[in-house]
Design a protein around this motif. Structure first.
Motif, PDB file in Angstrom:
ATOM      1  N   GLN A   5      -8.148   4.997 -11.458  1.00 51.88           N
ATOM      2  CA  GLN A   5      -7.044   4.594 -10.598  1.00 51.88           C
ATOM      3  C   GLN A   5      -6.014   5.719 -10.524  1.00 51.88           C
ATOM      4  O   GLN A   5      -5.761   6.420 -11.508  1.00 51.88           O
ATOM      5  CB  GLN A   5      -6.392   3.317 -11.135  1.00 51.88           C
ATOM      6  CG  GLN A   5      -5.450   2.688 -10.136  1.00 51.88           C
ATOM      7  CD  GLN A   5      -4.915   1.366 -10.620  1.00 51.88           C
ATOM      8  OE1 GLN A   5      -3.842   1.324 -11.213  1.00 51.88           O
ATOM      9  NE2 GLN A   5      -5.664   0.289 -10.386  1.00 51.88           N
ATOM     10  N   LEU A  22      -4.029  -1.134   3.325  1.00 54.20           N
ATOM     11  CA  LEU A  22      -3.850  -2.590   3.246  1.00 54.20           C
ATOM     12  C   LEU A  22      -3.851  -3.208   4.643  1.00 54.20           C
ATOM     13  O   LEU A  22      -4.441  -4.284   4.851  1.00 54.20           O
ATOM     14  CB  LEU A  22      -2.555  -2.932   2.511  1.00 54.20           C
ATOM     15  CG  LEU A  22      -2.522  -2.603   1.021  1.00 54.20           C
ATOM     16  CD1 LEU A  22      -1.129  -2.842   0.447  1.00 54.20           C
ATOM     17  CD2 LEU A  22      -3.564  -3.391   0.254  1.00 54.20           C
ATOM     18  N   GLN A  25      -7.021  -4.065   6.095  1.00 57.97           N
ATOM     19  CA  GLN A  25      -7.599  -5.278   5.512  1.00 57.97           C
ATOM     20  C   GLN A  25      -6.744  -6.505   5.850  1.00 57.97           C
ATOM     21  O   GLN A  25      -6.856  -7.552   5.203  1.00 57.97           O
ATOM     22  CB  GLN A  25      -7.715  -5.107   3.996  1.00 57.97           C
ATOM     23  CG  GLN A  25      -8.605  -3.920   3.666  1.00 57.97           C
ATOM     24  CD  GLN A  25      -8.996  -3.899   2.219  1.00 57.97           C
ATOM     25  OE1 GLN A  25      -9.350  -4.929   1.653  1.00 57.97           O
ATOM     26  NE2 GLN A  25      -8.937  -2.736   1.629  1.00 57.97           N
ATOM     27  N   ILE A  27      -3.595  -7.040   5.405  1.00 58.17           N
ATOM     28  CA  ILE A  27      -2.642  -7.419   4.357  1.00 58.17           C
ATOM     29  C   ILE A  27      -1.308  -6.744   4.677  1.00 58.17           C
ATOM     30  O   ILE A  27      -1.213  -5.517   4.693  1.00 58.17           O
ATOM     31  CB  ILE A  27      -3.139  -6.971   2.957  1.00 58.17           C
ATOM     32  CG1 ILE A  27      -4.474  -7.626   2.624  1.00 58.17           C
ATOM     33  CG2 ILE A  27      -2.096  -7.292   1.891  1.00 58.17           C
ATOM     34  CD1 ILE A  27      -5.124  -7.108   1.337  1.00 58.17           C
ATOM     35  N   TRP A  32       1.072  -8.651   0.406  1.00 54.56           N
ATOM     36  CA  TRP A  32       0.789  -7.766  -0.731  1.00 54.56           C
ATOM     37  C   TRP A  32       1.663  -8.136  -1.929  1.00 54.56           C
ATOM     38  O   TRP A  32       1.184  -8.209  -3.058  1.00 54.56           O
ATOM     39  CB  TRP A  32       0.995  -6.298  -0.330  1.00 54.56           C
ATOM     40  CG  TRP A  32       0.838  -5.352  -1.484  1.00 54.56           C
ATOM     41  CD1 TRP A  32       1.798  -4.547  -2.019  1.00 54.56           C
ATOM     42  CD2 TRP A  32      -0.344  -5.123  -2.264  1.00 54.56           C
ATOM     43  NE1 TRP A  32       1.293  -3.828  -3.079  1.00 54.56           N
ATOM     44  CE2 TRP A  32      -0.033  -4.169  -3.245  1.00 54.56           C
ATOM     45  CE3 TRP A  32      -1.637  -5.633  -2.230  1.00 54.56           C
ATOM     46  CZ2 TRP A  32      -0.944  -3.706  -4.187  1.00 54.56           C
ATOM     47  CZ3 TRP A  32      -2.563  -5.180  -3.158  1.00 54.56           C
ATOM     48  CH2 TRP A  32      -2.223  -4.231  -4.129  1.00 54.56           C
ATOM     49  N   LYS A  36       0.262  -9.401  -5.547  1.00 58.06           N
ATOM     50  CA  LYS A  36       0.638  -8.756  -6.817  1.00 58.06           C
ATOM     51  C   LYS A  36       1.166  -9.779  -7.819  1.00 58.06           C
ATOM     52  O   LYS A  36       0.877  -9.680  -9.013  1.00 58.06           O
ATOM     53  CB  LYS A  36       1.696  -7.670  -6.583  1.00 58.06           C
ATOM     54  CG  LYS A  36       1.165  -6.425  -5.927  1.00 58.06           C
ATOM     55  CD  LYS A  36       2.132  -5.265  -6.004  1.00 58.06           C
ATOM     56  CE  LYS A  36       3.449  -5.547  -5.357  1.00 58.06           C
ATOM     57  NZ  LYS A  36       4.351  -4.394  -5.284  1.00 58.06           N
ATOM     58  N   ILE A  42      -6.698  -9.236  -8.082  1.00 56.49           N
ATOM     59  CA  ILE A  42      -7.063  -8.812  -6.725  1.00 56.49           C
ATOM     60  C   ILE A  42      -6.251  -7.571  -6.341  1.00 56.49           C
ATOM     61  O   ILE A  42      -6.779  -6.632  -5.740  1.00 56.49           O
ATOM     62  CB  ILE A  42      -6.859  -9.962  -5.707  1.00 56.49           C
ATOM     63  CG1 ILE A  42      -7.890 -11.062  -5.990  1.00 56.49           C
ATOM     64  CG2 ILE A  42      -6.979  -9.461  -4.275  1.00 56.49           C
ATOM     65  CD1 ILE A  42      -7.751 -12.296  -5.138  1.00 56.49           C
ATOM     66  N   ALA A  43      -4.978  -7.545  -6.716  1.00 57.99           N
ATOM     67  CA  ALA A  43      -4.140  -6.369  -6.451  1.00 57.99           C
ATOM     68  C   ALA A  43      -4.730  -5.154  -7.155  1.00 57.99           C
ATOM     69  O   ALA A  43      -4.824  -4.069  -6.567  1.00 57.99           O
ATOM     70  CB  ALA A  43      -2.714  -6.623  -6.929  1.00 57.99           C
ATOM     71  N   GLU A  45      -7.842  -4.656  -7.980  1.00 55.16           N
ATOM     72  CA  GLU A  45      -9.083  -4.281  -7.306  1.00 55.16           C
ATOM     73  C   GLU A  45      -8.796  -3.502  -6.014  1.00 55.16           C
ATOM     74  O   GLU A  45      -9.471  -2.510  -5.726  1.00 55.16           O
ATOM     75  CB  GLU A  45      -9.925  -5.531  -6.997  1.00 55.16           C
ATOM     76  CG  GLU A  45     -11.286  -5.231  -6.400  1.00 55.16           C
ATOM     77  CD  GLU A  45     -12.181  -4.342  -7.268  1.00 55.16           C
ATOM     78  OE1 GLU A  45     -12.990  -3.602  -6.681  1.00 55.16           O
ATOM     79  OE2 GLU A  45     -12.071  -4.381  -8.507  1.00 55.16           O
ATOM     80  N   GLU A  46      -7.804  -3.919  -5.258  1.00 52.85           N
ATOM     81  CA  GLU A  46      -7.424  -3.196  -4.036  1.00 52.85           C
ATOM     82  C   GLU A  46      -6.958  -1.776  -4.386  1.00 52.85           C
ATOM     83  O   GLU A  46      -7.310  -0.815  -3.706  1.00 52.85           O
ATOM     84  CB  GLU A  46      -6.319  -3.939  -3.272  1.00 52.85           C
ATOM     85  CG  GLU A  46      -6.760  -5.246  -2.645  1.00 52.85           C
ATOM     86  CD  GLU A  46      -7.795  -5.088  -1.551  1.00 52.85           C
ATOM     87  OE1 GLU A  46      -7.884  -4.018  -0.924  1.00 52.85           O
ATOM     88  OE2 GLU A  46      -8.533  -6.060  -1.316  1.00 52.85           O
ATOM     89  N   ILE A  49     -10.054   0.300  -5.285  1.00 53.61           N
ATOM     90  CA  ILE A  49     -10.826   0.686  -4.097  1.00 53.61           C
ATOM     91  C   ILE A  49     -10.129   1.846  -3.381  1.00 53.61           C
ATOM     92  O   ILE A  49     -10.761   2.847  -3.026  1.00 53.61           O
ATOM     93  CB  ILE A  49     -11.017  -0.523  -3.141  1.00 53.61           C
ATOM     94  CG1 ILE A  49     -11.947  -1.564  -3.788  1.00 53.61           C
ATOM     95  CG2 ILE A  49     -11.566  -0.073  -1.785  1.00 53.61           C
ATOM     96  CD1 ILE A  49     -11.960  -2.914  -3.063  1.00 53.61           C
ATOM     97  N   PHE A  50      -8.815   1.708  -3.191  1.00 50.85           N
ATOM     98  CA  PHE A  50      -8.048   2.772  -2.542  1.00 50.85           C
ATOM     99  C   PHE A  50      -8.141   4.071  -3.350  1.00 50.85           C
ATOM    100  O   PHE A  50      -8.334   5.153  -2.789  1.00 50.85           O
ATOM    101  CB  PHE A  50      -6.583   2.346  -2.364  1.00 50.85           C
ATOM    102  CG  PHE A  50      -5.730   3.404  -1.727  1.00 50.85           C
ATOM    103  CD1 PHE A  50      -5.835   3.679  -0.367  1.00 50.85           C
ATOM    104  CD2 PHE A  50      -4.818   4.134  -2.481  1.00 50.85           C
ATOM    105  CE1 PHE A  50      -5.047   4.658   0.226  1.00 50.85           C
ATOM    106  CE2 PHE A  50      -4.025   5.115  -1.899  1.00 50.85           C
ATOM    107  CZ  PHE A  50      -4.139   5.374  -0.543  1.00 50.85           C
TER     108      PHE A  50
END
Length: 155
Positions: A5, A22, A25, A27, A32, A36, A42-43, A45-46, A49-50
């Motif tokens: 990360q 975001l 997607q 969002i 967002w 969070k 989930i935050a 994971e996003e 991915i970024f």
């Protein structure tokens, strides 16, 4: 996650890009902030991915990396299928991490106290992953001027 990360500072520097990511997607800022707070996994994971997208883009564009210590330098040229290395070892009391020591090397590359080795190898795993591993171990992405200088000297 393929790499790691991004740091908080890196995310702050890429604030616009992350907001755009975001948005792709669907969002928005309000959602967002809600994710969070209510779904931190989930935050996370996003953000992972970024981070992978950013690292992959940077590493794909990387052509040269270098690593200096007090008495040695490792210069790498990262082609598509092979990585080329010029290893430089100084055999006397000089510090390449200081401007004076680095300038001495650039002016005296063929001095008897300087050993230079050159080699190439095919990547053993994913190209970007190998470059990332070198960066994580302290190498920095460069423009390749120092590599090219020594490459011309030693042929």
């Amino acid at each position: 996650m393929k790499y790691r990360q991004l740091t908080k500072e890196q995310f702050e520097g890429l604030h616009q890009e992350f907001a755009h990511f975001l948005a792709t997607q669907s969002i928005d800022v309000k959602e967002w902030n809600q994710i969070k707070t209510e779904k931190p996994e989930i935050a996370e994971e996003e953000m992972n991915i970024f981070s992978d997208i950013v690292w992959n883009d940077v590493l794909t564009k990387t052509k040269y990396i270098e690593h200096f210590s007090e008495t040695s330098a490792n210069l790498f040229k990262c082609d598509e299928n092979q990585i080329h290395r010029i290893a430089i070892k100084i055999n006397w009391d000089i510090n390449l991490l200081e401007q004076k020591g680095f300038e001495w090397l650039m002016k005296n590359p063929m001095d008897n106290s300087v050993d230079i080795f050159k080699g190439s190898k095919s990547y053993t795993k994913d190209r970007n992953k190998e470059i990332f591993d070198l960066v994580e171990k302290g190498s920095t992405i460069s423009k390749g001027e120092i590599y090219d200088y020594f490459s011309q000297l030693i042929g």
